[in-house]
Design a protein around this motif. Structure first.
Motif, mmCIF file in Angstrom:
data_model
loop_
_atom_site.group_PDB
_atom_site.id
_atom_site.type_symbol
_atom_site.label_atom_id
_atom_site.label_comp_id
_atom_site.label_asym_id
_atom_site.label_seq_id
_atom_site.Cartn_x
_atom_site.Cartn_y
_atom_site.Cartn_z
ATOM 1 N N ALA A 70 0.817 -1.212 0.000
ATOM 2 C CA ALA A 70 0.000 0.000 0.000
ATOM 3 C C ALA A 70 0.850 1.261 0.000
ATOM 4 C CB ALA A 70 -0.930 0.002 1.211
ATOM 5 N N ASN A 71 2.102 1.137 0.456
ATOM 6 C CA ASN A 71 3.009 2.285 0.492
ATOM 7 C C ASN A 71 3.991 2.308 -0.674
ATOM 8 O OD1 ASN A 71 2.851 4.101 3.155
ATOM 9 N ND2 ASN A 71 2.195 2.028 3.667
ATOM 10 N N GLY A 72 3.642 1.586 -1.729
ATOM 11 C CA GLY A 72 4.363 1.734 -2.984
ATOM 12 C C GLY A 72 5.423 0.714 -3.296
ATOM 13 N N ALA A 73 5.600 -0.311 -2.458
ATOM 14 C CA ALA A 73 6.546 -1.370 -2.802
ATOM 15 C C ALA A 73 6.117 -2.019 -4.114
ATOM 16 C CB ALA A 73 6.623 -2.411 -1.696
ATOM 17 N N CYS A 74 7.087 -2.328 -4.986
ATOM 18 C CA CYS A 74 6.725 -2.920 -6.277
ATOM 19 C C CYS A 74 6.417 -4.401 -6.157
ATOM 20 C CB CYS A 74 7.825 -2.675 -7.297
ATOM 21 S SG CYS A 74 9.400 -3.512 -6.927
ATOM 22 N N GLY A 75 6.818 -5.008 -5.054
ATOM 23 C CA GLY A 75 6.553 -6.415 -4.820
ATOM 24 C C GLY A 75 7.132 -6.827 -3.487
ATOM 25 N N LEU A 76 6.819 -8.051 -3.100
ATOM 26 C CA LEU A 76 7.293 -8.554 -1.817
ATOM 27 C C LEU A 76 7.726 -10.004 -1.976
ATOM 28 C CD1 LEU A 76 6.008 -7.658 1.614
ATOM 29 C CD2 LEU A 76 6.533 -10.047 1.112
ATOM 30 N N LEU A 77 8.963 -10.282 -1.593
ATOM 31 C CA LEU A 77 9.516 -11.622 -1.722
ATOM 32 C C LEU A 77 9.731 -12.235 -0.344
ATOM 33 C CD1 LEU A 77 10.771 -13.891 -3.487
ATOM 34 C CD2 LEU A 77 12.965 -12.711 -3.220
ATOM 35 N N PRO A 78 8.958 -13.271 0.025
ATOM 36 C CA PRO A 78 9.193 -13.963 1.297
ATOM 37 C C PRO A 78 10.336 -14.955 1.154
ATOM 38 C CG PRO A 78 7.301 -14.921 0.191
ATOM 39 C CD PRO A 78 7.785 -13.799 -0.684
ATOM 40 N N VAL A 79 11.252 -14.954 2.126
ATOM 41 C CA VAL A 79 12.335 -15.936 2.132
ATOM 42 C C VAL A 79 12.397 -16.568 3.511
ATOM 43 C CG1 VAL A 79 13.669 -14.764 0.340
ATOM 44 C CG2 VAL A 79 14.086 -14.221 2.738
#
Length: 237
Positions: A39-48
């Motif tokens: 919601a704050n503009g991250a282009c994506g999220l990668l869980p590791v």
């Protein structure tokens, strides 16, 4: 449509997700943080899964965050508080995140036909997305230290309640799903107070994160639904 609620990450096998929609729920705090980052503009999220894996992804194009035992990992740019991601620093970046339970749940669920992340803050939006997929659903409560977490179960109940309202008919539920729907319906108007009775909330308050518990207990405050692509990077649905 059948919806099964699973009590914690260790109670299910990866093959159980095949041909189903899956939702990972870690209200306090991983999935709330993921929703907030997008919601704050991250282009994506990668869980590791591990700290070294997260460290290896660090670059000018990433924002690396994570926690172990509720605390920020030394050297990381952020911990697992949603408030750490309410910043211009995440805009346009790939957020790399490792947490004790939530990211592990996403990694275990990646054989699902559709994989979403949910919390109270996007519960109805998540329910709406699930109704469009027309597949059986697994709501995976991340839990804490291999045990069931109250707030995750209540969020599953919220999603079930919203899905039934949207579809206009009852869903086929397992016993835990039926119990969590009833539990959510009974406390929906006092949700924050109920969440505060859980072990995770009490521990976060003890560590100075009461503001996170309050934020993560908000209902439908951010209608952003993270959905995983083939490379497990989550982007808004």
């Amino acid at each position: 449509m059948r919806v099964d609620v699973i009590a914690n990450v260790d109670d299910i096998r990866s093959e159980d997700f095949i041909q189903k929609s899956a939702v990972v729920i870690d209200v306090l705090r991983a999935t709330s943080t993921m929703i907030t980052a997008l919601a704050n503009g991250a282009c994506g999220l990668l869980p590791v899964e591990t700290v070294p894996q997260a460290q290896s992804k660090r670059s000018e194009h990433t924002f690396v965050g994570g926690e172990r035992y509720y605390k920020k990992i030394p050297g990381f740019q952020a911990g697992n508080s949603p408030h750490d991601y309410m910043s211009e620093d995440v805009a346009g970046k790939l957020v790399v995140l490792t947490t004790s339970n939530g990211t592990r749940g996403l990694l275990k669920s990646q054989r699902a036909s559709r994989l979403l992340a949910a919390s109270f803050i996007n519960g109805t939006a998540c329910a709406s997305a699930l109704t469009t997929f027309e597949r059986d659903v697994i709501l995976l409560c991340a839990g804490c230290k291999n045990e069931f977490s109250l707030e995750d179960g209540l969020c599953a109940g919220m999603i079930i309640d919203a899905m039934e309202s949207l579809l206009g008919h009852p869903l086929r539920l397992n016993d835990l799903g039926s119990a969590m729907r009833l539990a959510y319906q009974s406390c929906r108007h006092n949700l924050y107070r109920t969440v505060m009775e859980g072990a995770s909330a009490k521990q976060l308050v003890k560590l100075g994160f009461a503001h996170d518990v309050e934020y993560c207990s908000g209902i439908d405050t951010i209608p952003v639904v993270p959905i995983a692509k083939n490379d497990l990077i989550l982007t808004p649905f």
